[in-house]
Structure formats: structure tokens, C-alpha cells
Scaffold this motif. Structure first.
Motif, short mmCIF file in Angstrom:
data_model
loop_
_atom_site.label_atom_id
_atom_site.label_comp_id
_atom_site.label_asym_id
_atom_site.label_seq_id
_atom_site.Cartn_x
_atom_site.Cartn_y
_atom_site.Cartn_z
N THR A 284 0.85 -1.19 0.00
CA THR A 284 0.00 0.00 0.00
C THR A 284 0.89 1.24 0.00
OG1 THR A 284 -0.08 0.06 2.42
CG2 THR A 284 -1.84 -1.14 1.29
N THR A 285 0.33 2.36 -0.38
CA THR A 285 1.07 3.61 -0.36
C THR A 285 1.33 4.02 1.08
OG1 THR A 285 0.14 4.29 -2.47
CG2 THR A 285 0.94 6.04 -1.05
N VAL A 286 2.57 4.48 1.34
CA VAL A 286 3.00 4.83 2.70
C VAL A 286 3.52 6.27 2.69
CG1 VAL A 286 4.61 4.26 4.56
CG2 VAL A 286 3.69 2.44 3.11
N GLY A 287 3.08 7.08 3.62
CA GLY A 287 3.55 8.46 3.72
C GLY A 287 5.00 8.55 4.15
N VAL A 288 5.73 9.53 3.62
CA VAL A 288 7.11 9.81 4.01
C VAL A 288 7.25 11.31 4.27
CG1 VAL A 288 8.13 7.84 2.79
CG2 VAL A 288 7.86 10.02 1.60
N SER A 289 8.34 11.68 4.92
CA SER A 289 8.58 13.09 5.23
C SER A 289 8.88 13.87 3.96
CB SER A 289 9.76 13.23 6.19
OG SER A 289 9.47 12.61 7.42
N ASN A 290 8.51 15.14 3.98
CA ASN A 290 8.81 16.04 2.86
C ASN A 290 10.16 16.70 3.09
OD1 ASN A 290 8.24 17.44 0.41
ND2 ASN A 290 7.69 19.24 1.60
N ASP A 291 11.00 16.74 2.04
CA ASP A 291 12.28 17.44 2.05
C ASP A 291 13.23 16.90 3.12
OD1 ASP A 291 13.90 19.24 0.75
OD2 ASP A 291 13.29 20.95 1.97
N ALA A 292 13.21 15.57 3.32
CA ALA A 292 14.09 14.92 4.30
C ALA A 292 14.23 13.45 3.95
CB ALA A 292 13.49 15.06 5.71
N TRP A 293 15.33 12.84 4.40
CA TRP A 293 15.50 11.41 4.21
C TRP A 293 14.56 10.66 5.13
CZ3 TRP A 293 17.89 9.28 0.27
CH2 TRP A 293 18.89 10.00 -0.40
N SER A 294 13.83 9.68 4.60
CA SER A 294 12.89 8.85 5.37
C SER A 294 13.17 7.39 5.07
CB SER A 294 11.44 9.13 4.94
OG SER A 294 11.10 10.47 5.14
N LYS A 295 13.10 6.57 6.12
CA LYS A 295 13.27 5.13 5.92
C LYS A 295 12.08 4.60 5.14
CE LYS A 295 13.64 0.75 8.35
NZ LYS A 295 13.73 0.08 9.64
N GLY B 198 1.18 19.37 -0.99
CA GLY B 198 0.75 18.01 -0.69
C GLY B 198 1.74 17.26 0.17
N SER B 199 1.41 16.02 0.46
CA SER B 199 2.26 15.17 1.30
C SER B 199 2.87 14.07 0.44
CB SER B 199 1.42 14.53 2.41
OG SER B 199 0.81 15.53 3.19
N PRO B 200 4.20 13.89 0.49
CA PRO B 200 4.82 12.86 -0.34
C PRO B 200 4.54 11.45 0.19
CG PRO B 200 6.48 13.95 0.99
CD PRO B 200 5.19 14.67 1.24
N ASP B 201 4.61 10.48 -0.73
CA ASP B 201 4.35 9.08 -0.40
C ASP B 201 5.36 8.19 -1.08
OD1 ASP B 201 1.77 9.49 0.94
OD2 ASP B 201 1.01 9.97 -1.07
N LEU B 202 5.61 7.03 -0.46
CA LEU B 202 6.27 5.92 -1.13
C LEU B 202 5.13 5.10 -1.70
CD1 LEU B 202 8.94 4.42 -1.69
CD2 LEU B 202 8.52 3.12 0.40
N VAL B 203 5.08 4.98 -3.02
CA VAL B 203 3.94 4.38 -3.71
C VAL B 203 4.04 2.86 -3.68
CG1 VAL B 203 2.69 4.31 -5.90
CG2 VAL B 203 3.74 6.44 -5.14
N ASN B 204 2.87 2.19 -3.61
CA ASN B 204 2.84 0.74 -3.55
C ASN B 204 3.60 0.10 -4.70
OD1 ASN B 204 0.58 1.78 -5.11
ND2 ASN B 204 -0.07 -0.33 -5.32
N ASP B 205 4.09 -1.09 -4.47
CA ASP B 205 4.90 -1.89 -5.38
C ASP B 205 6.35 -1.42 -5.49
OD1 ASP B 205 2.87 -3.72 -5.90
OD2 ASP B 205 2.08 -2.50 -7.52
N SER B 206 6.78 -0.51 -4.62
CA SER B 206 8.21 -0.24 -4.48
C SER B 206 8.80 -1.50 -3.84
CB SER B 206 8.44 0.96 -3.58
OG SER B 206 7.94 2.15 -4.17
N PHE B 207 10.06 -1.84 -4.15
CA PHE B 207 10.60 -3.08 -3.61
C PHE B 207 12.07 -2.97 -3.23
CE2 PHE B 207 10.86 -3.38 -8.24
CZ PHE B 207 12.17 -3.77 -8.46
N PHE B 208 12.53 -3.92 -2.41
CA PHE B 208 13.88 -3.98 -1.88
C PHE B 208 14.26 -5.46 -1.76
CE2 PHE B 208 16.29 -3.50 2.44
CZ PHE B 208 17.53 -3.55 1.83
N GLY B 209 15.42 -5.83 -2.29
CA GLY B 209 15.85 -7.22 -2.20
C GLY B 209 17.36 -7.33 -2.17
N GLY B 210 17.84 -8.53 -1.87
CA GLY B 210 19.26 -8.77 -1.85
C GLY B 210 19.58 -10.23 -1.66
N TYR B 211 20.86 -10.57 -1.87
CA TYR B 211 21.30 -11.94 -1.72
C TYR B 211 22.81 -11.97 -1.51
CZ TYR B 211 22.22 -10.97 -6.66
OH TYR B 211 22.61 -10.38 -7.83
#
Length: 188
Positions: free
Chosen positions: A54-65, A171-184
Motif C-alpha cells: 500500500t502507499t506509505v507516507g514519508v517526510s517532505n524534504d528529508a531522508w525517510s526510511k 501536498g504530502s509525499p508518499d512511497l507508492v505501492n509496489d516499491s521493492f527492496f531485495g538482496g542476496y
């Protein structure tokens, strides 16, 4: 010796230790009719991939996890709370990848988006020059994607996270759904 089939239960060296060679230079050893078991140092594990459902809110004009709440797989149970932690016995080189999409509630005022890997809570690598989106009446945008991949040498207990930097003028920025992170883990 004539061609044929060798049937044995166990093959060992005459001394009980050392190297056993199958075939010789220029030959191919065919193991397609059976199962080969690799030891842990020959596997690209632990491995994981997670995404935002799902879409998740993040901070504006700052690094957000970045938050990745849904796992596709996690072979070593090393991914939790949106971060990968190197498990016991897992020290070595790893390859990580991410693709994230930022939005701003449909306001068409997204100004800047950047994605980064953090190692142990500190910036390790980002996608270089930030992706800058200019807003004007002829070219407006309300979401933008960026990707990043990076290899890292990690010790047991080290952890890796994805952070995003989003700037929007309205407005408020968001990390939009289907963003992904992986590794091996990379076979060394």
C-alpha cells in the motif's frame, strides 16, 4: 577401461582426505540425472525480497526510511522491520537492489526524488545525481521512480535499509505501492 556405469555409495580419496577430481580438462561431467546438494558456502543465501503493498507516507524534504511490509521471500529469516540484518554465519559480500516510486497525493508538484542504501544507520550509497522533476504548466508530474543496486561487504550483525528523499511544493509525499527492496549473498 571400457565405457560403463560405476555404482558406488561413497567415493573418498585413498588417504581419507584431499581432493577428488571428476573428469579432466576438456571433459564435461553430466549430473543431470540426479540431485546435487551444495554446501552453504556455494549458495546465494540468505536472500530476500519485500515490497510495499500500500502507499506509505514519508517526510517532505528529508531522508525517510522506506517501509516494505510484505515479503515475497526471506530464505534466512534475516529481513524484518524493513531492514536486512546479516545472520550468524552469513558474513561476506552481498548484492542489494531497490526500485522505489514516490508520489505526492496527485498534486502534480513533485520536485525531487532520491533513493539510497543505509548501512548500520549511515548513508552508504545513493542514486547519484538526484532525479529532479520541474513543475510547470506544460510538464507536471505527481509520481516518479528511481532504482539503485549496490554490492557491500558485510559482517554478522550489519544491517541495510533503503531511504528515500522526496520534495514536493504542495501536498504530502508518499512511497507508492509496489516499491521493492531485495538482496542476496554473493558466492565467493
Amino acid at each position: 577401461m571400457a565405457d560403463g556405469t560405476l555404482k558406488v555409495g561413497t567415493i573418498t580419496t585413498s588417504s581419507g582426505s584431499g581432493t577428488i577430481t571428476l573428469g579432466q580438462s576438456g571433459e564435461t561431467v553430466d549430473m543431470s540425472n540426479g540431485t546435487m546438494t551444495l554446501n552453504s558456502s556455494m549458495k546465494m543465501t540468505p536472500a530476500f525480497e519485500a515490497y510495499t503493498a500500500t502507499t506509505v507516507g514519508v517526510s517532505n524534504d528529508a531522508w525517510s526510511k522506506a517501509t516494505f511490509g510484505t515479503e515475497r521471500y526471506d530464505t534466512g529469516s534475516a529481513f524484518a522491520s524493513s531492514k536486512f540484518t546479516v545472520p550468524s554465519g552469513g558474513a561476506g559480500k552481498y548484492h542489494f537492489y531497490t526500485a522505489c516510486r514516490a508520489g505526492n497525493d496527485g498534486a502534480n508538484t513533485l520536485d525531487l526524488f532520491q533513493v539510497a542504501f543505509y548501512k548500520n544507520g549511515s548513508l552508504y550509497a545513493n542514486n547519484g545525481t538526484p532525479a529532479i522533476v520541474f513543475n510547470s504548466s506544460s510538464a507536471t508530474i505527481n509520481n516518479f521512480g528511481a532504482s539503485l543496486s549496490q554490492s557491500m561487504d558485510l559482517s554478522v550483525g550489519n544491517y541495510v535499509e533503503v531511504y528515500v528523499f522526496v520534495r514536493t511544493s504542495v501536498g504530502s509525499p508518499d512511497l507508492v505501492n509496489d516499491s521493492f527492496f531485495g538482496g542476496y549473498k554473493i558466492i565467493e
